[in-house]
Write a protein that holds these residues in place. Structure first.
Motif, short mmCIF file in Angstrom:
data_model
loop_
_atom_site.label_atom_id
_atom_site.label_comp_id
_atom_site.label_asym_id
_atom_site.label_seq_id
_atom_site.Cartn_x
_atom_site.Cartn_y
_atom_site.Cartn_z
N VAL A 204 45.60 41.62 36.98
CA VAL A 204 45.70 40.25 37.97
C VAL A 204 46.88 39.19 38.67
N GLU A 205 47.41 39.19 37.56
CA GLU A 205 49.01 38.48 37.76
C GLU A 205 49.75 39.21 39.44
N ARG A 206 49.28 40.79 38.85
CA ARG A 206 49.94 40.88 40.32
C ARG A 206 49.51 41.34 41.48
N ARG A 207 48.37 40.93 41.53
CA ARG A 207 47.10 40.52 43.22
C ARG A 207 47.70 39.20 43.16
N ARG A 208 48.01 38.00 42.55
CA ARG A 208 47.66 36.93 42.48
C ARG A 208 49.29 36.75 42.93
N SER A 209 50.40 37.56 42.66
CA SER A 209 51.48 36.77 43.01
C SER A 209 51.49 37.48 44.86
N SER A 210 51.11 38.83 44.92
CA SER A 210 51.31 38.96 46.22
C SER A 210 50.07 38.54 47.54
N GLU A 211 49.78 37.24 46.56
CA GLU A 211 49.60 36.73 47.45
C GLU A 211 47.43 36.98 47.54
N ARG A 212 47.14 38.00 47.31
CA ARG A 212 45.96 38.69 47.76
C ARG A 212 45.04 38.72 46.31
N LEU A 213 44.50 36.96 46.64
CA LEU A 213 43.65 35.75 45.83
C LEU A 213 42.24 36.15 46.02
N LYS A 214 41.66 36.75 46.94
CA LYS A 214 40.48 37.26 46.95
C LYS A 214 40.26 38.65 45.94
N ALA A 215 40.78 38.95 46.02
CA ALA A 215 40.62 40.58 45.25
C ALA A 215 41.42 39.99 43.41
N ALA A 216 42.16 39.05 43.85
CA ALA A 216 42.51 38.63 42.50
C ALA A 216 41.53 37.90 41.49
N ALA A 217 40.96 37.27 41.96
CA ALA A 217 39.78 36.10 41.58
C ALA A 217 38.25 37.47 41.32
N ARG A 218 38.44 38.38 41.83
CA ARG A 218 36.81 38.87 42.08
C ARG A 218 37.53 40.12 40.88
N ALA A 219 38.66 40.17 40.31
CA ALA A 219 39.60 41.38 39.19
C ALA A 219 38.98 40.68 38.06
N ALA A 220 39.20 39.57 38.10
CA ALA A 220 39.20 38.15 36.79
C ALA A 220 37.52 38.22 36.18
N LYS A 221 37.22 38.32 37.29
CA LYS A 221 35.75 38.46 36.98
C LYS A 221 35.17 39.09 36.47
N ALA A 222 35.37 40.21 36.76
CA ALA A 222 35.26 41.06 36.50
C ALA A 222 35.41 42.14 35.16
N LEU A 223 36.10 41.48 34.64
CA LEU A 223 37.06 41.90 33.76
C LEU A 223 36.78 41.04 32.56
N GLY A 224 36.03 39.24 32.77
CA GLY A 224 36.51 38.53 32.31
C GLY A 224 37.48 37.54 31.95
N LEU A 225 37.93 37.38 32.31
CA LEU A 225 39.29 37.41 32.30
C LEU A 225 39.47 35.44 33.50
N GLU A 226 38.51 34.91 33.02
CA GLU A 226 38.79 33.98 33.87
C GLU A 226 38.36 32.39 33.58
N GLY A 227 38.62 32.53 31.92
CA GLY A 227 39.62 31.81 30.88
C GLY A 227 41.08 31.85 30.57
N THR A 228 40.95 33.28 31.21
CA THR A 228 42.73 33.58 31.23
C THR A 228 43.77 32.82 32.53
N PHE A 229 42.85 32.80 33.91
CA PHE A 229 43.27 32.35 34.87
C PHE A 229 41.87 31.74 35.44
N PRO A 230 42.34 30.20 34.78
CA PRO A 230 41.22 29.00 35.04
C PRO A 230 40.57 28.53 36.69
N THR A 231 41.63 28.12 37.24
CA THR A 231 42.07 28.10 38.54
C THR A 231 42.12 29.05 39.07
N LEU A 232 41.88 30.73 39.15
CA LEU A 232 42.24 31.26 39.80
C LEU A 232 40.96 31.43 41.52
#
Length: 277
Positions: A204-232
């Protein structure tokens, strides 16, 4: 009498020509159930010869790679601990060393029920499979990668998903980074779901740093990492809203604010600017 691989492969091709794949599969399994010990290892040797040939049949490859035989293991005490047996391990190692054949190897290992734990495969075989995964994903490791990089990436993801214990964390991250190039998000996401939490966070961090924010947010939700990335999710929506307003796409702008009141003011102000322009 002594079996002949060419004759056996001819019989397999004939069975496929006479009927459909399911019928040929049923016929082969019936033969395996009554054949003398060692038949399924013989079928593996035939698969190896078929994969090395220039005129291989995808249906025949699928038929033989899916045969398996949990009870067809012979040899000494050590062999009894290995799902494939010594002869089967040798075939798998040779197939793993052949660029472009990784998916077939994984199907064999799955059919012989050897994916569940590292102990079901010998260390040499695990090493050969690990090299094959990295070769197909990254290239230039023990041989050329699959001629079509997309095919190699998919094969590497398929193998690592089936055996997530195969690579250490550093190597898993390396392969995942190669697979997740933006052209096959679903493949990368399915693979990541099978890997460790630390690797998932890296993903998720790699997608975020690559400015692939939609893909990063989708992955965070699917992986249950929304708490780790609360502002994504807000980061993604804010960026997407800016783009929608810049290009005067009103419907998209409004849609991005649904369920996110923090963006209402920005959206309204942007729509007003569009009307005034």
């Amino acid at each position: 009498g002594r079996r002949s691989v060419p004759d056996f492969l001819s019989a397999v091709q004939e069975a496929l020509r006479r009927g459909n794949f399911v019928g040929a599969q049923r016929q082969l399994r019936e033969v395996a159930s009554i054949a003398e010990p060692g038949f399924c290892h013989f079928a593996l040797r035939a698969l190896l010869e078929l994969e090395a040939s220039q005129e291989k049949s995808p249906q025949a490859v699928a038929l033989l790679s899916d045969l398996g035989a949990a009870s067809d293991v012979q040899g000494g005490a050590k062999a009894q601990q290995l799902a494939l047996g010594i002869e089967g391990e040798q075939v798998v190692m040779r197939l793993a060393g052949m660029p472009g054949h990784l998916k077939t190897v994984v199907k064999v290992v799955e059919a012989w029920r050897a994916c569940a734990a590292p102990a079901l495969l010998a260390a040499e075989t695990r090493d050969a499979l690990a090299r094959a995964v990295r070769r197909e994903a990254l290239g230039a490791l023990g041989g050329a990668a699959d001629p079509t990089s997309a095919t190699g990436h998919v094969a590497a993801a398929f193998a690592l998903s089936a055996m997530p214990w195969l690579l250490d964390e550093a190597a898993a991250r390396e392969v995942l980074a190669a697979v997740d190039d933006g052209s096959r998000d679903d493949v990368a996401e399915k693979l990541t779901a099978r890997l460790s939490r630390d690797v998932q966070i890296f993903f998720v961090e790699r997608r975020r740093s690559s400015e692939r924010l939609k893909a990063a947010a989708r992955a965070a939700k699917a992986l249950g990492l929304e708490g780790t990335f609360p502002t994504l999710d807000l980061e993604y929506r804010t960026k997407a809203l800016e783009n929608a307003l810049r290009h005067n796409v009103r419907e998209a702008a409004v849609g991005l604010t649904l369920g996110e009141p923090r963006l209402h003011r920005q959206c309204v102000e942007g729509l007003l600017r569009i009307e005034e322009a």
